[in-house]
Design a protein around this motif. Structure first.
Motif, PDB file in Angstrom:
ATOM      1  N   GLU A   2       3.660   7.082  -7.193  1.00  0.00           N
ATOM      2  CA  GLU A   2       2.217   7.267  -7.304  1.00  0.00           C
ATOM      3  C   GLU A   2       1.508   6.424  -6.238  1.00  0.00           C
ATOM      4  O   GLU A   2       0.305   6.162  -6.351  1.00  0.00           O
ATOM      5  CB  GLU A   2       1.764   6.853  -8.716  1.00  0.00           C
ATOM      6  CG  GLU A   2       0.517   7.518  -9.186  1.00  0.00           C
ATOM      7  CD  GLU A   2       0.210   7.206 -10.653  1.00  0.00           C
ATOM      8  OE1 GLU A   2      -0.476   8.005 -11.284  1.00  0.00           O
ATOM      9  OE2 GLU A   2       0.650   6.158 -11.167  1.00  0.00           O
ATOM     10  N   ALA A   3       2.245   5.976  -5.227  1.00  0.00           N
ATOM     11  CA  ALA A   3       1.652   5.118  -4.197  1.00  0.00           C
ATOM     12  C   ALA A   3       0.563   5.862  -3.443  1.00  0.00           C
ATOM     13  O   ALA A   3      -0.509   5.309  -3.164  1.00  0.00           O
ATOM     14  CB  ALA A   3       2.727   4.642  -3.225  1.00  0.00           C
ATOM     15  N   GLY A   4       0.805   7.129  -3.123  1.00  0.00           N
ATOM     16  CA  GLY A   4      -0.201   7.910  -2.413  1.00  0.00           C
ATOM     17  C   GLY A   4      -1.455   8.045  -3.260  1.00  0.00           C
ATOM     18  O   GLY A   4      -2.573   7.862  -2.776  1.00  0.00           O
ATOM     19  N   GLU A   5      -1.263   8.350  -4.517  1.00  0.00           N
ATOM     20  CA  GLU A   5      -2.386   8.501  -5.442  1.00  0.00           C
ATOM     21  C   GLU A   5      -3.207   7.210  -5.531  1.00  0.00           C
ATOM     22  O   GLU A   5      -4.434   7.246  -5.535  1.00  0.00           O
ATOM     23  CB  GLU A   5      -1.827   8.859  -6.837  1.00  0.00           C
ATOM     24  CG  GLU A   5      -2.859   9.121  -7.898  1.00  0.00           C
ATOM     25  CD  GLU A   5      -3.552  10.467  -7.749  1.00  0.00           C
ATOM     26  OE1 GLU A   5      -3.056  11.298  -6.962  1.00  0.00           O
ATOM     27  OE2 GLU A   5      -4.589  10.669  -8.390  1.00  0.00           O
ATOM     28  N   LEU A  49       0.820  -1.208   0.000  1.00  0.00           N
ATOM     29  CA  LEU A  49       0.000   0.000   0.000  1.00  0.00           C
ATOM     30  C   LEU A  49       0.858   1.264   0.000  1.00  0.00           C
ATOM     31  O   LEU A  49       0.585   2.221  -0.725  1.00  0.00           O
ATOM     32  CB  LEU A  49      -0.935   0.051   1.205  1.00  0.00           C
ATOM     33  CG  LEU A  49      -1.958   1.166   1.002  1.00  0.00           C
ATOM     34  CD1 LEU A  49      -3.201   0.632   0.319  1.00  0.00           C
ATOM     35  CD2 LEU A  49      -2.280   1.884   2.266  1.00  0.00           C
ATOM     36  N   THR A  50       1.908   1.274   0.806  1.00  0.00           N
ATOM     37  CA  THR A  50       2.695   2.508   0.917  1.00  0.00           C
ATOM     38  C   THR A  50       3.768   2.638  -0.167  1.00  0.00           C
ATOM     39  O   THR A  50       4.223   3.736  -0.443  1.00  0.00           O
ATOM     40  CB  THR A  50       3.373   2.626   2.306  1.00  0.00           C
ATOM     41  OG1 THR A  50       4.099   1.429   2.574  1.00  0.00           O
ATOM     42  CG2 THR A  50       2.335   2.832   3.404  1.00  0.00           C
ATOM     43  N   ALA A  53      -3.409   4.733  -3.273  1.00  0.00           N
ATOM     44  CA  ALA A  53      -4.111   4.542  -1.999  1.00  0.00           C
ATOM     45  C   ALA A  53      -5.323   5.454  -1.945  1.00  0.00           C
ATOM     46  O   ALA A  53      -6.400   5.082  -1.469  1.00  0.00           O
ATOM     47  CB  ALA A  53      -3.171   4.846  -0.831  1.00  0.00           C
ATOM     48  N   PHE A  54      -5.160   6.652  -2.448  1.00  0.00           N
ATOM     49  CA  PHE A  54      -6.181   7.689  -2.415  1.00  0.00           C
ATOM     50  C   PHE A  54      -7.338   7.372  -3.369  1.00  0.00           C
ATOM     51  O   PHE A  54      -8.506   7.469  -3.016  1.00  0.00           O
ATOM     52  CB  PHE A  54      -5.466   8.982  -2.809  1.00  0.00           C
ATOM     53  CG  PHE A  54      -6.276  10.227  -2.831  1.00  0.00           C
ATOM     54  CD1 PHE A  54      -6.408  11.003  -1.692  1.00  0.00           C
ATOM     55  CD2 PHE A  54      -6.881  10.654  -3.998  1.00  0.00           C
ATOM     56  CE1 PHE A  54      -7.132  12.187  -1.721  1.00  0.00           C
ATOM     57  CE2 PHE A  54      -7.607  11.829  -4.031  1.00  0.00           C
ATOM     58  CZ  PHE A  54      -7.744  12.595  -2.895  1.00  0.00           C
ATOM     59  N   GLU A  55      -6.995   6.947  -4.600  1.00  0.00           N
ATOM     60  CA  GLU A  55      -8.027   6.738  -5.613  1.00  0.00           C
ATOM     61  C   GLU A  55      -8.621   5.336  -5.553  1.00  0.00           C
ATOM     62  O   GLU A  55      -9.797   5.130  -5.826  1.00  0.00           O
ATOM     63  CB  GLU A  55      -7.453   6.960  -7.031  1.00  0.00           C
ATOM     64  CG  GLU A  55      -6.977   8.373  -7.314  1.00  0.00           C
ATOM     65  CD  GLU A  55      -8.140   9.361  -7.515  1.00  0.00           C
ATOM     66  OE1 GLU A  55      -9.302   8.937  -7.522  1.00  0.00           O
ATOM     67  OE2 GLU A  55      -7.842  10.562  -7.645  1.00  0.00           O
ATOM     68  N   SER A  92     -13.053  -0.963  -0.197  1.00  0.00           N
ATOM     69  CA  SER A  92     -11.646  -0.589  -0.085  1.00  0.00           C
ATOM     70  C   SER A  92     -11.252  -0.803   1.358  1.00  0.00           C
ATOM     71  O   SER A  92     -12.116  -1.021   2.212  1.00  0.00           O
ATOM     72  CB  SER A  92     -11.408   0.866  -0.502  1.00  0.00           C
ATOM     73  OG  SER A  92     -11.431   1.724   0.620  1.00  0.00           O
ATOM     74  N   ILE A  93      -9.966  -0.750   1.646  1.00  0.00           N
ATOM     75  CA  ILE A  93      -9.570  -0.959   3.041  1.00  0.00           C
ATOM     76  C   ILE A  93      -9.880   0.254   3.899  1.00  0.00           C
ATOM     77  O   ILE A  93      -9.749   0.207   5.106  1.00  0.00           O
ATOM     78  CB  ILE A  93      -8.066  -1.301   3.167  1.00  0.00           C
ATOM     79  CG1 ILE A  93      -7.210  -0.161   2.628  1.00  0.00           C
ATOM     80  CG2 ILE A  93      -7.748  -2.603   2.462  1.00  0.00           C
ATOM     81  CD1 ILE A  93      -5.733  -0.357   2.903  1.00  0.00           C
ATOM     82  N   PHE A  94     -10.251   1.370   3.270  1.00  0.00           N
ATOM     83  CA  PHE A  94     -10.488   2.595   4.048  1.00  0.00           C
ATOM     84  C   PHE A  94     -11.965   2.841   4.305  1.00  0.00           C
ATOM     85  O   PHE A  94     -12.372   3.916   4.700  1.00  0.00           O
ATOM     86  CB  PHE A  94      -9.863   3.789   3.339  1.00  0.00           C
ATOM     87  CG  PHE A  94      -8.369   3.658   3.202  1.00  0.00           C
ATOM     88  CD1 PHE A  94      -7.562   3.620   4.340  1.00  0.00           C
ATOM     89  CD2 PHE A  94      -7.772   3.539   1.958  1.00  0.00           C
ATOM     90  CE1 PHE A  94      -6.199   3.487   4.216  1.00  0.00           C
ATOM     91  CE2 PHE A  94      -6.412   3.413   1.838  1.00  0.00           C
ATOM     92  CZ  PHE A  94      -5.623   3.376   2.965  1.00  0.00           C
TER      93      PHE A  94
END
Lengths: 304, 304, 304, 304
Positions: A242-245, A235-236, A247-249, A302-304
C-alpha cells in the motif's frame, strides 16, 4: 501558522466515531488482546513543540516500524556497504511474500520487507557484541528516554509462531546472504520488533529523520544524505503493498507496523505518530491511515 | 541563492566526458539513428527563470514521459473515477512485463506502466471526439507552444513492432478493461508516445506540476490535490523497476522515456529536464540519471 | 524374446565413452567425492531374471528416489487421506522452488517435489513410533535385503546445509500443513534421502511397482489401484522440470535422485535402475537418461 | 474378453443421473446454447469393433482436441524441428495463462497449451498453401470421412472474443516466435478449433494413436516413435492443470476440449471418446472425466 493542536483534536474526534475500525492482527496472541477502540496521535514540530490527542501515551508493539531503526544503526556502522546485501526497490508484494526474494537471487528487494530486515538484523548480529543490549541503548539514546524496552512476551510469542520468518531466513541462508545462525538472527529480530513505545516516544525518535539526522538534543546519528535516503525508502517501501496508496493519499515518508502504529514526517516541519490496533486488509492501521490523510488534507502539508 | 546556471554548465561538462554512455533503444528504428553523444539539460525555476546547457533545444521522442500528460488530461476530464480502472502501486517489474496485470484481475498496477497507460489512452478515446488532435492541443496549450507535434514516422514504426503493447491491450480487453478497439486505442497510444520535444519544452509543460497545477500563464489545468497525487505516482512509479533507486539517489518526482528524456521537479522550486539517448539496463537514460544525481547533490535540494 | 543382457552390455559400452558426463552435485560434500566415471545398470524382468552391466552393485545415495518409498508407506498407513495434504499435479518448476507452494495455499503440488515429500515425512513421523527404524525396516522387507542402511554422514551433511528444505518446512508450518516440529521432520527426511543402494537393490524394491504392488516374495504392499496411481505420479512428476522430456524420450514411469540414480519400470514387463553421478542442468543423471533412452529405443518397449 | 458394450451402457446409465453436470463454457455464444444433459461415449477396439452409448453420434465443437491433430500434421511436415519452437513440459498453469510463456523466453511450455498450439498453427500457415483446406483434408483423410467440417459460426465467434489468444500471439510475435501475421495465424487457429465431430468420428481419427500411427485403412500418418511422443505429451499435458489428476485417476493419454469432448486411448487396445458439455472448474468435461474413470476402473485397463 498552523494550529496543530486543534487539528489533532478534531481528527481524534472524527476517527473514534468511525464504525469500521479494521481487524486486530491475531497471529501474535499478545497483540490480539488489545482493545480495538484505542486511538492516539502525537506530533512534534521543528521547534520541538508537542501536540497530542487520544491515547498518545499508551505503549504498543512497534513491530515493523523498528526496521527503520535497525537500518539506521547499520548505516551508521557500515555505511553504504549495506546495499550490496539488500536493494532499495518497492516489492509490489504483501509483507511476507517470498517469491521476489528468489527472483533476485537472494537479495531482498528492500530493507523494510521482512527478508530485508532479517538481513539487516544479521549485520547487526555480526557487528555488535551484545546486539540486543546495544540496539536498545541506540534507540534509548536517540529518544533520550531510558524507559523504552522490549516486550519479552511478544518476542517469545513471535518466536513460537513466526514460521514465515524462519522460512525467509533459511532461504536467505541458502543464498549465502545470512552469515549467522538462523536462530540467533531471528532471536534478535523478534526482540527488535517487540519494542514497546507510545506515539509520543515514536515521534521523539523519528524527529531525527525530519531534522537532518540530529536528535532532539542535536546529536547527529545520521548524515543528511543518509536521512534523505531512508526517507526515500520509507516513502517507496514503508507500507507493504500500500506504499503507492500512502504516498498518493498522505504524501509523507513513513512506516507502519502490525501493532497498529504509524509514524510519518515532513522534512524540516514535523514528525507525527498514530496508533490504533485495527488493521485494514493490507496490514496498515485503518484509523491511523485515515487520521494521516485528514492531517495532510487539512494542513495542505506534504512533500509533493 | 543557488546559481543554477553554473551548476548546469558544470554538470554538462562532467557527463559528456563519461565513457559509458549506455545503449540506445534499438527496437524503434527511428530512435536507433540518434547520436549517442547528445546531452542536454534545461531548468526552469519558480520565478520562470530559465537555465540550460548542452543540446537542450534539440527535440527527441518523449515516449513514456507522455504517460504523465495523458493521465493529467484524464484526471481533468473524469476526475478520481479513473482509479477504478487502474491502481497506484509500484509494480516492481520491468516496463513491459504482463504478469502483474493478470494477478490483479485486469487492473494495471499504475498508470505509468504500459498496460496502465493503455487504459488511460482508452479513456481518452472514449471521452474525446478527435483524440489525437485534442490531446495535442492540450499539450500545446499547457506549453503555450504550438510547434509541438507528433513524429508520425516514430508512431508508424511502433505500430509495426509494438507486439508487446498489442499483447497488453488484448489482455486488458479479455479482462473487460478496454472499451474501444485495440487498434484504435493503440493508434492513439503510439501517437501520444511519439511526441517530439526538447528539454526546454518539457520543462515548460511540467512547470505546472511544481506550480500547483497552473501553467506558466497561470492557467489551472489540475487542482493542487491532483498535482500532489501525480507527483506521488511519478515518485513511486516513474522509473520502471528503478523507481526506488531514483527516489533514493535523486529524491524528486519524475518520469523517464526510452527516447532518453527525463523530467523531474521539486514542488515550488524548479522543474528540470535532461536528454541523452543512451539507456542503462533498466531503460532509463544513463547520463540523465547521473546529471540529476549531481544536481540534487550539489544543490542539496530534494523532497526528502 | 528380448535379449536384455546384450542390450545392457551394449548400452554400457556406448555411454561410458560419452565425453560429457554431466556435473556432480556438489552441495552435499559426501556426493562430491564420487568418481564421475561410474556407470551401472541393472534390470529385473517379470520372471525375476536379473541382467546387469557396469557398476551395478556399487551403492550410492538414492536421495529423491526415496520419496516414492515414503509415499508408498504413507499410502499403506492412511490410504487416500494423504491427498488432502498434497496434490498430484506436475509443478513445472525446479525441484526446490518455493513459489508454487505458496500459490496453492500450503498444499504442495505433488509428493515428489521437496515440499510435498516433507509433508509425507511429517505424516510418517506422526504415524510411526520410531520413524527412522520402521521406515528402514519397511524398505528392507520389500527388498528382502537387510543390509540396506542409511548413510549417516550424508544425512548429517544435508542437515547442515539443507537451508532450502528448512525454508520449505517452515513455510508449510506457516500454512498449518506440518504437524510436527520442523527439526524432527527434517531429521527423518534427511535420513530417508540418505539411503544407500545399488542399482540391483533399487530394482529389487521397485519390482513391486511393475508387479501389482507385490514384492519378489509375492507379498502385497500396495493395492493395484495404488500402484497405478504412484506410477502415474512418477510419470508426470518424477523428473523435476524434465518430467515431460523423460515421458517423451523414454516413456516409462520413473524417479531420479541427485545422487545420480534413476529407476524406471514398465508394468508387467521389467524394472530397471541406472547410476552415474554426473547430472544434467535439470538435476537428472546425464548418462542414466541416455541409457534409458537407448533401452526403450532398442527394445521398443514403453507405456506409450 | 472384456464386454465393452455392456460397460459403456452401464456407464451411460450411471453418469446421466449425476446431479452436478458442471457448467457450460459460456464465453463462446455458440457453445452456451448446448443442452447440458447431453452425454455420449464411443469406443473402438484394436479389431476395429465399435461400441457406443448415449449421444455418441451428435457433433460438437472439438476445440483444444484439435491441437493434437495440428501437431501431428506438423510432425509429418517438418519432423523433430518443431521442438526448437515449443517445449514438451507440463505447464502447471490454467490453459490461457501467459506468464510461463514469458519465463521461457518465448518458447511455450508445450504444444497443447494455447500459446504452443498457436506456434504450431503458425508453422502450418508457413508450410501449407491453403492451410484451412489442407488441414481439413488431412483430418478427413485420417477419418476416411469427408463430412467433417469447420463450424464457421464458432470460428467467427472466437475471433470476436478471443482476446487472450490475440494477447498470446502478439507476445509470441514480440519474442520472434511467430513468423506470420497474428490475424492470419489466429484465423487458421480459430477454424482449427471449430471442427465439429461426434464421439464416433473422434475415435475414428485417434485410432491411429493406438495403432502405431496407422489409420483404420492401415495408411501410416506418423512413425511409431512420433506416436509414442504425442501420446506422452497428451498424458503429461493434455488436461490443462488437471493433467496429473487425469493420469492418476484414469491413466490414459488423452485430450480434452472446452466444448465438452474428451478422447483417450490405450496403445494396441482401444480408443474412446466422450462428450458432455458441462465442465468442471479446471475446464474439463465433468461427466466425461467421471465416465473415463469408471471405464478404467471397471476394465482395469490403463497404461500403468
Amino acid at each position: 501558522m498552523i494550529d496543530f493542536q486543534s487539528i489533532l483534536t478534531s481528527i481524534n474526534e472524527a476517527v473514534i466515531h468511525e464504525k469500521d475500525k479494521g481487524k486486530i492482527a491475531d497471529y501474535i496472541p499478545e497483540l490480539a488482546k488489545i482493545d480495538i477502540n484505542n486511538f492516539g496521535i502525537h506530533l512534534i514540530d521543528s521547534q520541538q513543540e508537542n501536540y497530542a490527542a487520544g491515547n498518545s501515551d499508551e505503549q504498543f508493539s512497534i513491530q515493523s516500524i523498528s526496521k527503520v531503526l535497525s537500518l539506521s544503526m547499520v548505516l551508521g556502522l557500515i555505511g553504504e556497504k549495506v546495499w550490496k546485501r539488500v536493494d532499495v526497490e518497492p516489492s509490489g508484494d504483501p509483507f511476507n511474500h517470498l517469491s521476489l526474494l528468489e527472483l533476485e537471487n537472494g537479495i531482498p528487494r528492500n530493507p523494510l520487507i521482512n527478508p530485508g530486515a532479517i538481513v539487516i538484523a544479521d549485520i547487526l548480529v555480526s557487528q555488535l557484541e551484545n546486539p540486543k543490549e546495544e540496539f536498545l541503548a541506540f534507540v534509548q539514546n536517540i529518544a533520550n528516554d531510558y524507559t523504552i524496552d522490549y516486550d519479552k512476551e511478544v518476542a517469545k510469542s513471535e518466536k513460537r509462531t513466526g514460521f514465515m520468518n524462519f522460512a525467509a531466513a533459511n532461504l536467505l541462508k541458502s543464498y549465502d546472504n545470512l552469515n549467522n545462525d538462523v536462530d540467533v538472527v531471528l532471536d534478535f529480530y523478534f526482540h527488535q520488533c517487540s519494542l514497546s513505545m507510545s506515539c509520543a516516544q515514536l515521534t521523539h525518535i523519528f524527529y531525527m529523520f525530519m531534522n537532518h539526522g540530529k536528535c532532539r538534543r542535536n546529536k547527529a546519528y545520521l548524515t543528511l544524505s543518509q536521512v534523505k535516503r531512508i526517507n526515500a525508502i520509507m516513502l517507496t517501501c514503508g507500507f507493504y503493498d500500500e506504499a503507492g496508496e500512502f504516498a498518493f493519499e498522505v504524501g509523507l515518508p513513513g512506516k507502519s507496523g502490525v501493532g497498529g502504529g504509524i509514524v510519518a514526517l515532513l522534512p524540516n516541519k514535523f514528525c507525527v505518530a498514530t496508533w490504533s490496533p485495527g488493521l485494514n486488509p493490507k496490514g496498515n492501521s485503518k484509523l491511523g491511515m485515515l487520521a494521516l490523510e485528514k492531517l495532510t488534507t487539512q494542513t495542505e502539508l506534504s512533500i509533493f
